[in-house]
Design a protein around this motif. Structure first.
Motif, mmCIF file in Angstrom:
data_model
loop_
_atom_site.group_PDB
_atom_site.id
_atom_site.type_symbol
_atom_site.label_atom_id
_atom_site.label_comp_id
_atom_site.label_asym_id
_atom_site.label_seq_id
_atom_site.Cartn_x
_atom_site.Cartn_y
_atom_site.Cartn_z
ATOM 1 N N LEU A 196 -4.065 4.013 -7.284
ATOM 2 C CA LEU A 196 -4.561 2.834 -6.571
ATOM 3 C C LEU A 196 -6.031 2.581 -6.903
ATOM 4 O O LEU A 196 -6.444 1.434 -7.083
ATOM 5 N N LEU A 197 -6.835 3.629 -7.006
ATOM 6 C CA LEU A 197 -8.245 3.470 -7.370
ATOM 7 C C LEU A 197 -8.385 2.880 -8.768
ATOM 8 O O LEU A 197 -9.215 1.999 -9.009
ATOM 9 N N LEU A 198 -7.573 3.346 -9.713
ATOM 10 C CA LEU A 198 -7.627 2.820 -11.069
ATOM 11 C C LEU A 198 -7.170 1.365 -11.119
ATOM 12 O O LEU A 198 -7.715 0.567 -11.887
ATOM 13 N N ALA A 199 -6.177 1.022 -10.294
ATOM 14 C CA ALA A 199 -5.692 -0.358 -10.274
ATOM 15 C C ALA A 199 -6.746 -1.312 -9.737
ATOM 16 O O ALA A 199 -6.915 -2.430 -10.233
ATOM 17 N N GLU A 200 -7.488 -0.886 -8.716
ATOM 18 C CA GLU A 200 -8.512 -1.740 -8.115
ATOM 19 C C GLU A 200 -9.785 -1.790 -8.955
ATOM 20 O O GLU A 200 -10.664 -2.608 -8.691
#
Length: 260
Positions: free
Chosen positions: A51-55
């Motif tokens: 999720l951090l990489l996606a955001e």
């Protein structure tokens, strides 16, 4: 962060596990054996880091990252560059029998269960944005309209975006900003001179648009996007995470090439 139980793995280990899973498609059980933790620990770690990489968004320069389609259109306007869009399908597991919406994942083109994402690159083939995943039964042109591309192009100065035949019809709606392959005006009895001109224009358009195909191929080199065997609900974050990582690599390679 902070309200949940403490992680058993350090952040660098959680990041490494996520990168290995996205790049090579290693199962959570194998990663759990490598790090000496339980399967659920790896699943929780990957879910948070993914999720951090996606955001994080797609990297254009060290101080510019694009996280939405609106930001991509504004970037193309400000830089004066040409954008290229195309849709790509990723195979997923077939939904359970008698589940609502099961047929929506069947691709009309490939006749298989898949999800679809729209990829946007610049004229050099650098990934600028990937849309969240949608069921593959959605047509490319419908997907673009649902993402608000027509409205975004109508609300500002002109920008050129190349697309394939799946987006024909958006050209008039965007005032010619969406450029699709030339349409043959003759259904039969095409004159030789017109056929030669039409073929030359079609090949010229294809040669410029091929860069988005190369970027999609680079995305599919990540095993998580070659064929997804996990939960379909995570595909949106997976696609955006891989796109952000690939754009970071492309930007670094482009900067190094310019310095040579």
């Amino acid at each position: 962060m902070g309200a949940d139980a403490k992680h058993r793995l350090k952040f660098i280990d959680r990041l490494l596990a996520t990168l290995v899973q996205l790049r090579h498609g290693v199962t959570h059980d194998v990663l759990a054996g490598w790090f000496g933790v339980d399967h659920s620990t790896i699943t929780r770690a990957i879910g948070g880091v993914r999720l951090l990489l996606a955001e994080r968004g797609c990297t254009v320069s060290p101080d510019v990252r694009l996280r939405s389609l609106a930001e991509v259109v504004d970037h193309l306007r400000a830089s004066g560059k040409t954008g290229i869009i195309d849709g790509t399908e990723i195979r997923v597991r077939r939904p359970a029998a008698r589940r609502k919406g099961r047929d929506t994942f069947i691709s009309g083109k490939n006749k298989q269960n898949a999800v679809k994402s729209m990829v946007v690159t610049d004229g050099e083939g650098r990934v600028l944005w990937c849309s969240p995943a949608r069921p593959a039964s959605c047509a490319d042109i419908t997907h673009a309209r649902q993402l608000g591309l027509v409205r975004l192009l109508a609300d500002g100065s002109a920008v050129e975006i190349l697309a394939d035949a799946g987006y024909q019809g958006l050209g008039p709606q965007t005032g010619g900003q969406m450029v699709t392959p030339p349409h043959c005006k003759f259904k039969q009895g095409t004159p030789d001179w017109y056929e030669e001109i039409h073929e030359r224009r079609r090949k010229a358009h294809s040669s410029h648009r091929i860069r988005v195909e190369h970027s999609i191929a680079n995305l599919k080199n990540w095993r998580a996007l070659a064929r997804h065997l996990g939960r379909r609900e995570h595909m949106g974050d997976t696609v955006r995470a891989v796109a952000g990582l690939l754009s970071q690599q492309q930007s670094a390679n482009l900067a190094a090439a310019r310095q040579m």
